[in-house]
Design an enzyme around this catalytic site. Structure first.
Site, PDB file in Angstrom:
ATOM      1  N   SER A 115       0.847  -1.194   0.000  1.00  0.00           N
ATOM      2  CA  SER A 115       0.000   0.000   0.000  1.00  0.00           C
ATOM      3  C   SER A 115       0.881   1.242   0.000  1.00  0.00           C
ATOM      4  CB  SER A 115      -0.901   0.020   1.225  1.00  0.00           C
ATOM      5  OG  SER A 115      -1.493   1.309   1.340  1.00  0.00           O
ATOM      6  N   HIS A 163      -1.095  -1.247  -4.370  1.00  0.00           N
ATOM      7  CA  HIS A 163      -2.377  -0.978  -3.712  1.00  0.00           C
ATOM      8  C   HIS A 163      -2.494   0.526  -3.445  1.00  0.00           C
ATOM      9  CE1 HIS A 163      -5.875  -2.250  -1.279  1.00  0.00           C
ATOM     10  NE2 HIS A 163      -5.515  -1.310  -0.414  1.00  0.00           N
ATOM     11  N   ASP A 179      -4.846   3.439  -1.866  1.00  0.00           N
ATOM     12  CA  ASP A 179      -5.949   3.679  -0.922  1.00  0.00           C
ATOM     13  C   ASP A 179      -6.537   5.062  -1.145  1.00  0.00           C
ATOM     14  OD1 ASP A 179      -6.134   1.310   0.766  1.00  0.00           O
ATOM     15  OD2 ASP A 179      -4.076   1.797   1.355  1.00  0.00           O
ATOM     16  N   MET A 186      -9.386   7.733  -0.103  1.00  0.00           N
ATOM     17  CA  MET A 186     -10.282   8.047   1.024  1.00  0.00           C
ATOM     18  C   MET A 186     -10.888   9.430   0.820  1.00  0.00           C
ATOM     19  SD  MET A 186      -7.806   6.891   4.121  1.00  0.00           S
ATOM     20  CE  MET A 186      -6.881   5.350   4.064  1.00  0.00           C
ATOM     21  N   HIS A 204      -8.313   0.790  -4.127  1.00  0.00           N
ATOM     22  CA  HIS A 204      -9.267   0.502  -3.043  1.00  0.00           C
ATOM     23  C   HIS A 204     -10.018   1.793  -2.743  1.00  0.00           C
ATOM     24  CE1 HIS A 204      -9.574  -0.586   1.561  1.00  0.00           C
ATOM     25  NE2 HIS A 204     -10.760  -0.483   0.991  1.00  0.00           N
ATOM     26  N   MET A 239     -12.314   3.875  -0.761  1.00  0.00           N
ATOM     27  CA  MET A 239     -13.023   4.086   0.513  1.00  0.00           C
ATOM     28  C   MET A 239     -13.783   5.393   0.365  1.00  0.00           C
ATOM     29  SD  MET A 239      -9.957   2.816   2.997  1.00  0.00           S
ATOM     30  CE  MET A 239      -8.722   2.965   1.716  1.00  0.00           C
ATOM     31  N   MET A 271     -11.381  -6.442   5.038  1.00  0.00           N
ATOM     32  CA  MET A 271     -10.587  -5.547   5.882  1.00  0.00           C
ATOM     33  C   MET A 271     -10.257  -6.239   7.205  1.00  0.00           C
ATOM     34  SD  MET A 271     -10.105  -2.946   4.025  1.00  0.00           S
ATOM     35  CE  MET A 271      -9.123  -2.090   5.266  1.00  0.00           C
ATOM     36  N   ASP A 300      -6.486  -6.843   4.027  1.00  0.00           N
ATOM     37  CA  ASP A 300      -5.882  -5.509   4.086  1.00  0.00           C
ATOM     38  C   ASP A 300      -5.938  -4.984   5.509  1.00  0.00           C
ATOM     39  OD1 ASP A 300      -5.097  -2.887   3.663  1.00  0.00           O
ATOM     40  OD2 ASP A 300      -6.764  -2.386   2.320  1.00  0.00           O
TER      41      ASP A 300
HETATM   42  C1  DX5 Z   1      -6.474   1.186   5.532  1.00  0.00           C
HETATM   43  C2  DX5 Z   1      -5.929   0.853   4.158  1.00  0.00           C
HETATM   44  C3  DX5 Z   1      -4.795  -0.079   4.147  1.00  0.00           C
HETATM   45  C4  DX5 Z   1      -3.585   0.398   4.885  1.00  0.00           C
HETATM   46  C5  DX5 Z   1      -2.787  -0.799   5.294  1.00  0.00           C
HETATM   47  O1  DX5 Z   1      -7.624   1.932   5.384  1.00  0.00           O
HETATM   48  O2  DX5 Z   1      -6.957   0.269   3.377  1.00  0.00           O
HETATM   49  O3  DX5 Z   1      -4.463  -0.430   2.813  1.00  0.00           O
HETATM   50  O4  DX5 Z   1      -2.771   1.257   4.144  1.00  0.00           O
HETATM   51  O5  DX5 Z   1      -1.748  -0.365   6.091  1.00  0.00           O
HETATM   52  P1  DX5 Z   1      -0.990  -1.354   7.090  1.00  0.00           P
HETATM   53  O6  DX5 Z   1      -0.421  -2.468   6.271  1.00  0.00           O
HETATM   54  O7  DX5 Z   1       0.045  -0.462   7.688  1.00  0.00           O
HETATM   55  O8  DX5 Z   1      -2.016  -1.841   8.070  1.00  0.00           O
HETATM   56 ZN    ZN Z   2      -6.471  -0.599   1.326  1.00  0.00          ZN
END
Ligand code: DX5
Ligand code: ZN
Length: 216
Positions: free
Chosen positions: A7, A30, A32, A34, A63, A65, A136, A174
């Site tokens: 990520s 990956h 993320d 948000m 991903h 969110m 998750m 994840d």
């Molecule tokens: C959280 C993200 C993850 C996050 C994982 O909302 O979806 O992808 O970056 O980070 P680690 O591996 O540090 O838990």
């Molecule tokens: Zn993620």
């Protein structure tokens, strides 16, 4: 075969090209996304997907969110996403179906994500139409949280459902994945592991990716 999806949430955004080149031995990048509404944090979006597309040959695993993802999935595909995953909690069932259909119409892989409190039964209407299910193992929104081992019965249940209904579908986990927790997730049936802090916090990034892949 186990796939590793580092990520970039844990990368140095001022040196993103360098940090993506450092994970070239991984399987997916990956990303993320948000929106500050579906999750209580804001990260990166369409311009960043577009900017990183030329700097790697790895598939971009985006991903989302974000609330009501059907509004934006085509733009993420046009920006270069190869896999786009939407949270089942992010809209009404019919609108999530629409989002998945829009992704497929762009020729990209579509996936569905469940938060920790959401049961696998919420996935049943989508299992046959997706290319990836993401479970998750932390509350979405932030990197660096503790792995929730109590999600493993859900991973096992989804693996069993996919074996019956859609055996080629990826099952991704994840959150909190590191060399200690990876074997637990793999043992429960996950075949794609997202890892942010465990990859970017390692002194030897290729070595850490290899260790995660072996479940060691
Ligand atoms: C959280 C993200 C993850 C996050 C994982 O909302 O979806 O992808 O970056 O980070 P680690 O591996 O540090 O838990
Ligand atoms: Zn993620």
């Amino acid at each position: 075969m186990i796939k590793i999806a580092p990520s970039i949430l844990s990368a140095d955004f001022a040196n993103l090209q360098r940090d993506i080149e450092r994970i070239s031995s991984a399987d997916y990048v990956h990303v993320d996304v948000m929106d500050g509404l579906f999750v209580p944090n804001i990260s990166i979006g369409i311009p960043v997907v577009q900017a990183i597309r030329p700097v790697t040959d790895l598939p971009l695993d985006v991903h989302l969110m974000i609330a009501q993802p059907a509004r934006y999935v085509e733009r993420f595909c046009d920006a270069g996403a190869d896999i786009v995953t939407c949270h089942v909690e992010a809209d009404l069932e019919e609108n999530i179906h629409k989002a998945l259909q829009l992704i497929h119409a762009k020729g990209r892989r579509a996936g569905i994500v469940v938060k920790p409190a959401t049961s696998e039964t919420a996935l049943l209407p989508f299992l046959q139409e997706v290319d990836m299910v993401l479970v998750m193992t932390v509350e979405p929104g932030f990197g660096g949280q503790k792995f929730m081992a109590d999600m493993m019965p859900k991973v096992r249940a989804i693996r069993a459902l996919l074996d019956e209904q859609n055996p080629s579908c990826d099952l991704e986990v994840d959150g909190g994945i590191d060399p200690e927790t990876a074997p637990t997730a793999i043992g429960a049936g996950a075949n794609v592991l997202v890892a942010g802090s465990a990859v970017y916090g390692a002194a030897d990034i290729p070595g850490r990716i290899a260790a995660l892949r072996c479940g060691k």
